[in-house]
Motif scaffolding. Structure first.
Motif, PDB file in Angstrom:
ATOM      1  N   PHE A  20       0.827  -1.213   0.000  1.00 17.42           N
ATOM      2  CA  PHE A  20       0.000   0.000   0.000  1.00 17.42           C
ATOM      3  C   PHE A  20       0.857   1.257   0.000  1.00 17.42           C
ATOM      4  CE2 PHE A  20      -2.637  -3.220   1.984  1.00 17.42           C
ATOM      5  CZ  PHE A  20      -3.883  -3.000   1.413  1.00 17.42           C
ATOM      6  N   ASP A  21       0.334   2.257  -0.676  1.00 22.31           N
ATOM      7  CA  ASP A  21       0.956   3.571  -0.663  1.00 22.31           C
ATOM      8  C   ASP A  21       0.026   4.513   0.105  1.00 22.31           C
ATOM      9  OD1 ASP A  21       2.850   5.440  -1.294  1.00 22.31           O
ATOM     10  OD2 ASP A  21       1.829   6.055  -3.132  1.00 22.31           O
ATOM     11  N   GLY A  22       0.627   5.371   0.921  1.00 20.73           N
ATOM     12  CA  GLY A  22      -0.207   6.309   1.686  1.00 20.73           C
ATOM     13  C   GLY A  22       0.612   6.977   2.764  1.00 20.73           C
ATOM     14  N   PRO A  23      -0.072   7.683   3.666  1.00 27.87           N
ATOM     15  CA  PRO A  23       0.652   8.403   4.718  1.00 27.87           C
ATOM     16  C   PRO A  23       1.498   7.450   5.555  1.00 27.87           C
ATOM     17  CG  PRO A  23      -1.694   8.906   4.759  1.00 27.87           C
ATOM     18  CD  PRO A  23      -1.513   7.820   3.775  1.00 27.87           C
ATOM     19  N   LYS A  24       2.652   7.920   5.997  1.00 33.22           N
ATOM     20  CA  LYS A  24       3.574   7.102   6.806  1.00 33.22           C
ATOM     21  C   LYS A  24       2.881   6.708   8.106  1.00 33.22           C
ATOM     22  CE  LYS A  24       7.950   5.765   7.633  1.00 33.22           C
ATOM     23  NZ  LYS A  24       8.168   4.425   7.170  1.00 33.22           N
ATOM     24  N   MET A  25       2.961   5.427   8.463  1.00 29.80           N
ATOM     25  CA  MET A  25       2.398   4.978   9.742  1.00 29.80           C
ATOM     26  C   MET A  25       3.565   4.634  10.661  1.00 29.80           C
ATOM     27  SD  MET A  25      -0.627   2.219  10.363  1.00 29.80           S
ATOM     28  CE  MET A  25      -1.740   2.579   9.044  1.00 29.80           C
ATOM     29  N   ASP A  26       3.541   5.182  11.863  1.00 25.42           N
ATOM     30  CA  ASP A  26       4.669   5.029  12.776  1.00 25.42           C
ATOM     31  C   ASP A  26       4.459   3.784  13.641  1.00 25.42           C
ATOM     32  OD1 ASP A  26       6.949   5.533  14.132  1.00 25.42           O
ATOM     33  OD2 ASP A  26       6.072   7.062  15.457  1.00 25.42           O
ATOM     34  N   SER A  62       6.262  -6.103   6.783  1.00 21.34           N
ATOM     35  CA  SER A  62       7.609  -5.613   6.480  1.00 21.34           C
ATOM     36  C   SER A  62       8.024  -4.565   7.507  1.00 21.34           C
ATOM     37  CB  SER A  62       7.655  -5.038   5.056  1.00 21.34           C
ATOM     38  OG  SER A  62       6.663  -4.060   4.909  1.00 21.34           O
ATOM     39  N   SER A  63       9.262  -4.140   7.387  1.00 21.81           N
ATOM     40  CA  SER A  63       9.844  -3.224   8.375  1.00 21.81           C
ATOM     41  C   SER A  63       9.209  -1.825   8.306  1.00 21.81           C
ATOM     42  CB  SER A  63      11.341  -3.126   8.087  1.00 21.81           C
ATOM     43  OG  SER A  63      11.902  -2.066   8.798  1.00 21.81           O
ATOM     44  N   PRO A  64       9.079  -1.151   9.474  1.00 20.78           N
ATOM     45  CA  PRO A  64       8.563   0.219   9.477  1.00 20.78           C
ATOM     46  C   PRO A  64       9.495   1.189   8.753  1.00 20.78           C
ATOM     47  CG  PRO A  64       9.194  -0.499  11.698  1.00 20.78           C
ATOM     48  CD  PRO A  64       9.292  -1.687  10.810  1.00 20.78           C
ATOM     49  N   THR A  65      10.724   0.755   8.496  1.00 17.77           N
ATOM     50  CA  THR A  65      11.673   1.633   7.797  1.00 17.77           C
ATOM     51  C   THR A  65      11.371   1.697   6.294  1.00 17.77           C
ATOM     52  OG1 THR A  65      13.134  -0.283   7.625  1.00 17.77           O
ATOM     53  CG2 THR A  65      13.577   1.250   9.416  1.00 17.77           C
ATOM     54  N   ARG A  66      10.531   0.796   5.796  1.00 21.79           N
ATOM     55  CA  ARG A  66      10.182   0.789   4.362  1.00 21.79           C
ATOM     56  C   ARG A  66       9.214   1.925   4.038  1.00 21.79           C
ATOM     57  NH1 ARG A  66      13.275  -2.990   1.675  1.00 21.79           N
ATOM     58  NH2 ARG A  66      13.720  -4.700   3.087  1.00 21.79           N
ATOM     59  N   GLU A  67       9.225   2.291   2.774  1.00 25.65           N
ATOM     60  CA  GLU A  67       8.373   3.413   2.349  1.00 25.65           C
ATOM     61  C   GLU A  67       6.890   3.019   2.364  1.00 25.65           C
ATOM     62  OE1 GLU A  67       9.716   5.067  -1.342  1.00 25.65           O
ATOM     63  OE2 GLU A  67       7.875   6.260  -1.528  1.00 25.65           O
ATOM     64  N   LEU A 129      12.189  -9.524  11.242  1.00 25.38           N
ATOM     65  CA  LEU A 129      13.392  -9.938  10.508  1.00 25.38           C
ATOM     66  C   LEU A 129      13.821  -8.864   9.513  1.00 25.38           C
ATOM     67  CD1 LEU A 129      12.662 -13.692   9.677  1.00 25.38           C
ATOM     68  CD2 LEU A 129      14.414 -12.822  11.229  1.00 25.38           C
ATOM     69  N   ASP A 130      12.844  -8.285   8.827  1.00 25.78           N
ATOM     70  CA  ASP A 130      13.124  -7.246   7.839  1.00 25.78           C
ATOM     71  C   ASP A 130      13.753  -6.036   8.531  1.00 25.78           C
ATOM     72  OD1 ASP A 130      13.121  -6.138   5.279  1.00 25.78           O
ATOM     73  OD2 ASP A 130      11.135  -5.262   5.509  1.00 25.78           O
ATOM     74  N   ASN A 133      17.330  -6.717   9.601  1.00 23.06           N
ATOM     75  CA  ASN A 133      18.156  -6.689   8.402  1.00 23.06           C
ATOM     76  C   ASN A 133      18.399  -5.240   7.940  1.00 23.06           C
ATOM     77  OD1 ASN A 133      19.537  -7.893   6.244  1.00 23.06           O
ATOM     78  ND2 ASN A 133      17.743  -7.602   4.938  1.00 23.06           N
ATOM     79  N   GLU A 134      17.334  -4.453   7.899  1.00 22.48           N
ATOM     80  CA  GLU A 134      17.437  -3.050   7.473  1.00 22.48           C
ATOM     81  C   GLU A 134      18.380  -2.246   8.369  1.00 22.48           C
ATOM     82  OE1 GLU A 134      15.792  -2.156   4.224  1.00 22.48           O
ATOM     83  OE2 GLU A 134      14.769  -0.616   5.400  1.00 22.48           O
ATOM     84  N   LYS A 135      18.268  -2.513   9.689  1.00 24.84           N
ATOM     85  CA  LYS A 135      19.063  -1.739  10.654  1.00 24.84           C
ATOM     86  C   LYS A 135      20.410  -2.387  10.939  1.00 24.84           C
ATOM     87  CE  LYS A 135      17.102   1.042  13.397  1.00 24.84           C
ATOM     88  NZ  LYS A 135      17.057   2.477  13.593  1.00 24.84           N
ATOM     89  N   LYS A 136      20.661  -3.517  10.302  1.00 25.16           N
ATOM     90  CA  LYS A 136      21.902  -4.280  10.477  1.00 25.16           C
ATOM     91  C   LYS A 136      22.170  -4.564  11.965  1.00 25.16           C
ATOM     92  CE  LYS A 136      23.863  -3.139   6.048  1.00 25.16           C
ATOM     93  NZ  LYS A 136      22.584  -3.534   5.466  1.00 25.16           N
TER      94      LYS A 136
END
Ligand code: FAD
Length: 240
Positions: A20-26, A62-67, A129-130, A133-136
């Motif tokens: 989904f695309d839309g406003p960032k959810m924290d 997926s990770s919250p760091t993703r767009e 897990l994502d 991985n993203e934050k190493k």
């Protein structure tokens, strides 16, 4: 808040991945949201034109760091929303509300992770897990995944690759209803105390995440308590 469906990916086992695309959810990795599915009023009743909105909870996949927000929904036979989501098309707008729940990876305190899930109980683990991985983040993770048959395993190939390539992540599969032994499988049958004990060197300092049906979560928690895991070490997300 409305989010636009921009990508759909289907697995052969009735699992659909929705981006989904839309406003960032924290949100925090492991949390859930409420999806509002609007069924068009086709009752033929001319006195009302109102559509019916049905709410269901889904874990972030997926990770919250993703767009974008990603969800992974498994079809439930006869299920209202999970079946409708199998047929949904890109461009559709859906209401998403969140985040929800205390079931999440706490970066400050969770330093050694054990995840135990059945069926789509794997989904919040994929988000965690994502994120790792993203934050190493160099954190050991052991995952016990229970399914009926090997076809039911969500994201199977990616999980096997991840486990083979990352020596901090170990994934163990058990299958409860395969008639013959299967090569990817570490145990035929249900997760029991002996299986967990033989695959965990100790329990201290670990955070245990359990996700799956109510009965699965209850029996896993009981086993962990018998293994002297403290209640404070256990996080549970259970449904139906
Ligand atoms: C915190 C949380 C996180 C979740 N995360 C995920 C996730 O990441 N992925 C995922 O796939 N699911 C997840 N779920 C489950 C999800 O919320 C839904 O419950 C699931 O998708 C089924 O919804 P449905 O509308 O398709 O089924 P429903 O219509 O609610 O039906 C569910 C079951 O009840 C039966 N049923 C329905 N109506 C009747 C009736 N009248 N009489 C008898 N039986 C009936 C159906 O046949 C079906 O077996 C999560 C749940 C929670 C609580």
């Amino acid at each position: 808040m409305k989010y636009k469906l921009i990508k759909i990916k289907k697995e052969s086992n009735g699992v659909v991945w929705l981006t989904f695309d839309g406003p960032k959810m924290d949100f925090k990795p492991g949390q859930s949201l409420i999806l509002k599915y609007e069924f068009k009023n086709d009752s033929g009743n001319e006195t009302t034109t109102e559509n019916k909105v049905v709410n269901r909870m889904y874990s972030f996949a997926s990770s919250p760091t993703r767009e974008n927000i990603e969800l992974c929904v498994k079809k439930v036979e006869g299920g209202l929303v999970s079946c409708a989501l199998q047929e949904i098309i890109p461009g559709t707008e859906l209401g998403l509300k969140g985040p929800i729940g205390k079931f999440y990876f706490d970066e400050e305190n969770d330093k050694d992770l054990v995840m135990i899930g059945c069926g789509c109980g794997i989904v919040p683990f994929l988000s965690i897990l994502d994120y790792l991985n993203e934050k190493k983040l160099d954190i050991p993770v052991k995952i016990f995944i229970s399914n009926k048959t090997q076809c039911d395993i969500i994201h199977k190939n990616s999980l096997e690759t991840l486990s083979a390539e990352n020596n901090k992540v170990k994934i163990l599969f058990n299958l409860t209803r395969e008639p013959e032994p299967v090569s990817c499988c570490n145990k035929m049958g249900r997760i029991d105390k002996g299986y967990l004990e033989s695959n965990l060197d100790n329990v201290s300092g670990k955070t245990f995440f359990i996700c799956g049906t109510d009965s699965f979560a209850e029996s896993m928690k009981k086993i962990l308590l018998e293994m002297n895991v403290k209640e404070s070490q256990i996080k549970i997300s259970a449904y139906g």
